[in-house]
Every structure is written in structure tokens, then in C-alpha cells.
Enzyme design. Sequence first.
Site, PDB file in Angstrom:
ATOM      1  N   ASP A  24     -15.408 -12.902 -18.393  1.00 26.39           N
ATOM      2  CA  ASP A  24     -16.593 -12.903 -17.534  1.00 26.39           C
ATOM      3  C   ASP A  24     -16.885 -14.317 -17.046  1.00 26.39           C
ATOM      4  OD1 ASP A  24     -17.387 -10.093 -17.430  1.00 26.39           O
ATOM      5  OD2 ASP A  24     -17.448 -10.318 -19.597  1.00 26.39           O
ATOM      6  N   LYS A  46      -9.546  -8.271 -20.632  1.00 25.29           N
ATOM      7  CA  LYS A  46     -10.255  -7.495 -19.606  1.00 25.29           C
ATOM      8  C   LYS A  46     -10.691  -8.428 -18.479  1.00 25.29           C
ATOM      9  CE  LYS A  46     -14.632  -5.760 -20.085  1.00 25.29           C
ATOM     10  NZ  LYS A  46     -15.239  -6.169 -18.807  1.00 25.29           N
ATOM     11  N   ASP A  81     -11.455  -4.040 -15.303  1.00 21.69           N
ATOM     12  CA  ASP A  81     -12.681  -3.244 -15.488  1.00 21.69           C
ATOM     13  C   ASP A  81     -13.269  -2.903 -14.109  1.00 21.69           C
ATOM     14  OD1 ASP A  81     -15.010  -2.153 -16.489  1.00 21.69           O
ATOM     15  OD2 ASP A  81     -15.710  -3.969 -17.493  1.00 21.69           O
ATOM     16  N   LYS A  83     -14.006   0.075 -12.728  1.00 23.52           N
ATOM     17  CA  LYS A  83     -14.983   1.185 -12.674  1.00 23.52           C
ATOM     18  C   LYS A  83     -14.921   1.923 -11.341  1.00 23.52           C
ATOM     19  CE  LYS A  83     -18.289  -1.040 -15.832  1.00 23.52           C
ATOM     20  NZ  LYS A  83     -17.814  -2.432 -15.920  1.00 23.52           N
ATOM     21  N   PHE A  84     -13.751   2.496 -11.042  1.00 19.04           N
ATOM     22  CA  PHE A  84     -13.618   3.299  -9.817  1.00 19.04           C
ATOM     23  C   PHE A  84     -14.642   4.429  -9.858  1.00 19.04           C
ATOM     24  CE2 PHE A  84      -9.263   1.664 -10.525  1.00 19.04           C
ATOM     25  CZ  PHE A  84      -9.104   0.978  -9.331  1.00 19.04           C
ATOM     26  N   ASP A  86     -15.331   6.298  -6.466  1.00 22.04           N
ATOM     27  CA  ASP A  86     -15.433   6.835  -5.107  1.00 22.04           C
ATOM     28  C   ASP A  86     -14.650   8.149  -5.007  1.00 22.04           C
ATOM     29  OD1 ASP A  86     -15.805   6.923  -2.261  1.00 22.04           O
ATOM     30  OD2 ASP A  86     -16.020   4.740  -2.297  1.00 22.04           O
ATOM     31  N   GLY A  88     -11.400  10.445  -4.163  1.00 24.32           N
ATOM     32  CA  GLY A  88     -10.016  10.169  -4.555  1.00 24.32           C
ATOM     33  C   GLY A  88      -9.268   9.280  -3.586  1.00 24.32           C
ATOM     34  N   THR A  90     -10.251   7.064  -1.353  1.00 25.81           N
ATOM     35  CA  THR A  90     -10.683   5.660  -1.350  1.00 25.81           C
ATOM     36  C   THR A  90     -10.281   4.968  -2.652  1.00 25.81           C
ATOM     37  OG1 THR A  90     -12.527   6.286   0.054  1.00 25.81           O
ATOM     38  CG2 THR A  90     -12.690   4.149  -1.034  1.00 25.81           C
TER      39      THR A  90
END
Length: 309
Positions: A24, A46, A81, A83-84, A86, A88, A90
Site C-alpha cells: 500500500d 499483494k 487486489d 476487485k473486479f 463489472d 463480464g 468489461t
Amino acid sequence: MHPITSYLRTLIRLKKSTLCVSADITSAEEMLALAYAVGPHIVVFKTHADILSGWDPDPDHGTGAQLAAIARQFRFLIFEDRKFADIGSTAQLQYAGGDYRILEWAHIVNAHVISGPDMVRALKETANTWKMPTEDTFKAVNLGKSALKRKGVAVKAPTHTREELADLEALPTPKRGLLLLAQMSSAGNLLNAEYTSACLAIARQHQDFVMGFIALEPLNSDPGDEFLVMTPGCSLPPDQSLDDSEFVPGTEDALGQQYVTPQDLMLKGCDIIIVGRGICNAAEPSMKADQYRKVAWEAYQKRLGLTEE
Ligand code: 5BU
């Protein structure tokens, strides 16, 4: 079992680590330096590629390829990370396209199931188009400490890798894996028990791609379930803090992130702990990562009824 899960289980055993460091931080070069510094202590690294400035999109020698080379050198898996969430079509473009070309360098990605099961199928289709690069390609981007130094990145070399790693191949499978967001660590999130069960049902339909969950506890309930659980919101107890760079377990940060200790997470059955600022903001990220690794590993051994040698 998903081949990345079985590889990860081998890594956990050999590196004596259940630690995922979450990068991060906001510069691509610092992210690479962090990967290099914590590499010996982690099994998963990550990323949030879209928070990084200075991302080099070159598919062969850019930031993704360089991170992949460091991951091969230290034997850890890369988890973007992303976090799709949208539709399919896209999500497929977000996974493989743009400057990030996540598919090429991230072994693992994650997705919300808010848009329904077809998005998981869509990501799987894209994952199946990926071809493992040849050994020659890897050699061409074998970017180590000296190359990072040449680029002006301050790298503190780790003093050791665990010797057993010499026998461990880099990930041998041409597969990619997906984690579904079944639970979140933020206060007041809307992922209720019904949503979590729906997630589990979708995972069971796509076991050849879904390797597990982001969740706060283990979710396996059917005899055939072999899903991993990776858990964020993890912080050392204050009396074990080396430098006060982490948040206090049982409390929240200013924006609703909630924390549990690594020991509690391992004892409750989580497979991987995810630690971001507690390590990234530490005076010595490598030393702090090793501390998290050690306390989590001891709790894991306790859970298994084994004692540390
Ligand atoms: P922290 O600094 O250890 O609080 O960072 C946690 C990281 O895990 C950060 O990158 C978040 O985006 C990520 N995270 C999370 O904290 N909680 C969640 O439920 C999910 C991801 Br999903």
C-alpha cells in the site's frame, strides 16, 4: 485442489510463512524495492497497481515483468487486489488490457460477485488464454538488487533466504487463480451472511479457477471444499509493536478498517494474513515482515497441534 493452492501450501510449509504483504505505497519503484525487501518472509505479495505512480507498461521489461522476476527469485505469488465488479465483457478487458495487463504478471486476482456468476466465467475465459512465458523470457527480465540500485532505488538486501527454497521450483503451472470477496474487513460493509453463501455457491461452480476467498474466517463447509481464506485487517498487539507503525487490534483506523491480531486470525483457521501499513510504514519493513511471519507461524503451529522446533 486448484494448482496454485497446492503450490501455495508447499510455499507455506517451506518458507514457514502464512504472510501476504500488501504493497500500500504509491510509487512503482518503491513497490519493487518493498517486494525485494520482504520477499524472503512472504508467500504472497499483494498489489494495487492503480495506486502506483511511475508504472512502466512495457510488457517485457516494465513494472509487471520486474515484479514477476522478483517473485520468481524469492518464490512468492503475486496477488493484484483489483476487485473486479463489472459486467463480464468489461472485466475481461480490465484483466488483460490497458497499461497494466494484470493477467501477465498476477498469479491471483480477486472479484466481487455483485454482478453475478457470469463475470467469474468471463474472467476464467480470459485467464485460460494466458500462456506461461518461456525460461528465456524470464532470464531476460531477471531484475535483482543490482538493477534496482542502478535505477536509484534504495534496496536493503535480505541477509538470507531459507535454504530449503533451493529445492523449490517457481510456480510450475500455467494457471491463474481467483479469490472471491466473500466478507470484508471494513465497518458497516454490506456483505451479509446470505451474500457470503452466494459467493461460496459460485465458487463451487468454478473450482478450476476460484481458489478461495477474501474473508474473515474459513468458509469451507462441504466435504469437498478446499478453498483458501486470505484475511486483511491484521495488526500486531501494541505490546509486540516494534515501532508503532500498525493500528491497535480491536479498533478501527480513521476510515473504518477493523483489525484483528495475526495470532487470532491463524487460530480461527485463516490460511493467509494480509498486512499493509503495519509493514509498509515500518522503519524496517523486512524486519517487521519477519516478525509478522513468525507470530502467525507460531499460532498456525499451535492450531495444528505442533510445536515450533
Ligand atoms: P492495512 O494497511 O493492513 O489495513 O491494509 C489492508 C489491505 O487489504 C489494503 O490494501 C486493502 O485494500 C485490502 N483490503 C482490506 O483491507 N479489506 C478488505 O476487506 C479487502 C481488502 Br477485500
